[in-house]
Design a protein around this motif. Structure first.
Motif, mmCIF file in Angstrom:
data_model
loop_
_atom_site.group_PDB
_atom_site.id
_atom_site.type_symbol
_atom_site.label_atom_id
_atom_site.label_comp_id
_atom_site.label_asym_id
_atom_site.label_seq_id
_atom_site.Cartn_x
_atom_site.Cartn_y
_atom_site.Cartn_z
ATOM 1 N N ASN A 4 3.551 10.368 -10.727
ATOM 2 C CA ASN A 4 3.666 11.017 -9.424
ATOM 3 C C ASN A 4 2.968 10.124 -8.392
ATOM 4 O O ASN A 4 1.748 10.044 -8.364
ATOM 5 C CB ASN A 4 3.008 12.391 -9.509
ATOM 6 C CG ASN A 4 3.021 13.166 -8.216
ATOM 7 O OD1 ASN A 4 3.251 12.625 -7.141
ATOM 8 N ND2 ASN A 4 2.734 14.445 -8.308
ATOM 9 N N LEU A 5 3.755 9.453 -7.568
ATOM 10 C CA LEU A 5 3.219 8.567 -6.535
ATOM 11 C C LEU A 5 3.315 9.266 -5.193
ATOM 12 O O LEU A 5 4.363 9.771 -4.819
ATOM 13 C CB LEU A 5 4.016 7.259 -6.489
ATOM 14 C CG LEU A 5 3.619 6.293 -5.384
ATOM 15 C CD1 LEU A 5 2.204 5.779 -5.583
ATOM 16 C CD2 LEU A 5 4.605 5.139 -5.322
ATOM 17 N N GLU A 6 2.213 9.281 -4.471
ATOM 18 C CA GLU A 6 2.158 9.904 -3.149
ATOM 19 C C GLU A 6 1.882 8.839 -2.108
ATOM 20 O O GLU A 6 1.017 7.988 -2.297
ATOM 21 C CB GLU A 6 1.034 10.946 -3.131
ATOM 22 C CG GLU A 6 0.766 11.567 -1.792
ATOM 23 C CD GLU A 6 -0.460 12.491 -1.811
ATOM 24 O OE1 GLU A 6 -0.876 12.895 -0.716
ATOM 25 O OE2 GLU A 6 -1.003 12.785 -2.894
ATOM 26 N N THR A 66 -7.847 1.559 3.809
ATOM 27 C CA THR A 66 -7.932 1.532 2.360
ATOM 28 C C THR A 66 -6.558 1.765 1.754
ATOM 29 O O THR A 66 -5.835 2.659 2.180
ATOM 30 C CB THR A 66 -8.885 2.639 1.870
ATOM 31 O OG1 THR A 66 -10.141 2.441 2.482
ATOM 32 C CG2 THR A 66 -9.027 2.633 0.385
ATOM 33 N N LEU A 67 -6.190 0.983 0.762
ATOM 34 C CA LEU A 67 -4.905 1.145 0.091
ATOM 35 C C LEU A 67 -4.883 2.399 -0.773
ATOM 36 O O LEU A 67 -4.000 3.236 -0.665
ATOM 37 C CB LEU A 67 -4.618 -0.088 -0.770
ATOM 38 C CG LEU A 67 -3.401 -0.011 -1.684
ATOM 39 C CD1 LEU A 67 -2.126 0.030 -0.850
ATOM 40 C CD2 LEU A 67 -3.385 -1.187 -2.631
ATOM 41 N N LEU A 68 -5.880 2.561 -1.625
ATOM 42 C CA LEU A 68 -5.925 3.682 -2.550
ATOM 43 C C LEU A 68 -6.612 4.863 -1.884
ATOM 44 O O LEU A 68 -7.728 4.755 -1.414
ATOM 45 C CB LEU A 68 -6.684 3.284 -3.818
ATOM 46 C CG LEU A 68 -6.706 4.300 -4.936
ATOM 47 C CD1 LEU A 68 -5.299 4.599 -5.434
ATOM 48 C CD2 LEU A 68 -7.562 3.792 -6.083
ATOM 49 N N ASP A 69 -5.920 5.997 -1.833
ATOM 50 C CA ASP A 69 -6.488 7.192 -1.225
ATOM 51 C C ASP A 69 -7.157 8.065 -2.277
ATOM 52 O O ASP A 69 -8.297 8.456 -2.118
ATOM 53 C CB ASP A 69 -5.412 7.990 -0.493
ATOM 54 C CG ASP A 69 -6.007 9.098 0.340
ATOM 55 O OD1 ASP A 69 -6.495 8.789 1.441
ATOM 56 O OD2 ASP A 69 -6.017 10.251 -0.116
ATOM 57 N N HIS A 70 -6.444 8.390 -3.354
ATOM 58 C CA HIS A 70 -7.048 9.150 -4.437
ATOM 59 C C HIS A 70 -6.222 9.030 -5.706
ATOM 60 O O HIS A 70 -5.074 8.618 -5.669
ATOM 61 C CB HIS A 70 -7.259 10.628 -4.065
ATOM 62 C CG HIS A 70 -5.996 11.386 -3.769
ATOM 63 N ND1 HIS A 70 -5.445 11.443 -2.500
ATOM 64 C CD2 HIS A 70 -5.190 12.124 -4.569
ATOM 65 C CE1 HIS A 70 -4.357 12.186 -2.529
ATOM 66 N NE2 HIS A 70 -4.166 12.609 -3.779
ATOM 67 N N VAL A 71 -6.840 9.375 -6.831
ATOM 68 C CA VAL A 71 -6.221 9.330 -8.151
ATOM 69 C C VAL A 71 -6.477 10.663 -8.831
ATOM 70 O O VAL A 71 -7.576 11.220 -8.725
ATOM 71 C CB VAL A 71 -6.835 8.191 -9.009
ATOM 72 C CG1 VAL A 71 -6.300 8.219 -10.427
ATOM 73 C CG2 VAL A 71 -6.579 6.846 -8.363
ATOM 74 N N LEU A 86 -1.390 6.590 -2.243
ATOM 75 C CA LEU A 86 -1.650 5.413 -1.423
ATOM 76 C C LEU A 86 -1.723 5.842 0.033
ATOM 77 O O LEU A 86 -0.875 6.601 0.505
ATOM 78 C CB LEU A 86 -0.545 4.378 -1.607
ATOM 79 C CG LEU A 86 -0.321 3.883 -3.038
ATOM 80 C CD1 LEU A 86 0.821 2.878 -3.054
ATOM 81 C CD2 LEU A 86 -1.587 3.274 -3.608
ATOM 82 N N ARG A 87 -2.730 5.368 0.731
ATOM 83 C CA ARG A 87 -2.894 5.684 2.149
ATOM 84 C C ARG A 87 -2.092 4.676 2.965
ATOM 85 O O ARG A 87 -2.253 3.469 2.794
ATOM 86 C CB ARG A 87 -4.367 5.608 2.539
ATOM 87 C CG ARG A 87 -4.630 6.107 3.951
ATOM 88 C CD ARG A 87 -6.087 6.124 4.258
ATOM 89 N NE ARG A 87 -6.796 6.946 3.289
ATOM 90 C CZ ARG A 87 -8.109 7.036 3.223
ATOM 91 N NH1 ARG A 87 -8.870 6.363 4.053
ATOM 92 N NH2 ARG A 87 -8.680 7.805 2.320
ATOM 93 N N VAL A 88 -1.219 5.193 3.826
ATOM 94 C CA VAL A 88 -0.404 4.337 4.685
ATOM 95 C C VAL A 88 -0.755 4.613 6.143
ATOM 96 O O VAL A 88 -1.476 5.569 6.452
ATOM 97 C CB VAL A 88 1.110 4.517 4.426
ATOM 98 C CG1 VAL A 88 1.449 4.141 2.986
ATOM 99 C CG2 VAL A 88 1.565 5.926 4.732
#
Length: 132
Positions: free
Chosen positions: A116-118, A2-7, A68-70
């Motif tokens: 804030n981008l993680e 998954t691209l998006l991990d959390h918001v 973003l989950r990498v």
């Protein structure tokens, strides 16, 4: 993967909006699973305690937080290198964050718009691998 991990959305008053979001998030199958004075979080039933959506108050500003989950630790570090070369502010260097989970490895970057981008991954061994 998954691209998006959390918001994490920033709000003025968690108490005033928390109950409202409890109802809305329940429509998507989520429930409140995390409750602190400055953060409430939601997760899906039957999933690990991983938050997928949160509300927070940030006395330092009104930034949105997106994670973003990498794939792995090397990719987290690659994102850090890119952001540094591009002149972005590094909020938190790549490292393990045991307060979020034993294998939670992430870097926090201020994007050009001030958010804030993680970039995060699950560390492969509980510790990040070393670059060679």
């Amino acid at each position: 993967m998954t691209l998006l991990d959390h918001v994490v959305l920033q709000v003025d008053d968690l108490n005033a909006i928390g109950d409202w979001y409890d109802q809305i998030v329940s429509l998507a199958g989520g429930t409140r699973t995390f409750d602190m004075p400055n953060l409430i979080g939601y997760a899906l039933p039957g999933q690990p305690a991983q938050l997928f959506f949160s509300l927070a108050t940030d006395p330092g500003g009104r930034q949105t937080h997106v994670a973003l989950r990498v794939e792995d630790e090397a990719t987290v570090r690659l994102g850090h290198e890119f952001a540094t070369a591009a002149g972005a502010e590094i909020l938190h260097e790549p490292r393990l964050w045991p307060e979020y989970g034993p294998d939670y490895y992430a870097v926090f970057i201020r994007d050009p718009a001030g958010n804030n981008l993680e970039l995060k991954c699950q560390a492969s061994t509980g510790r990040p691998t070393l670059s060679t």
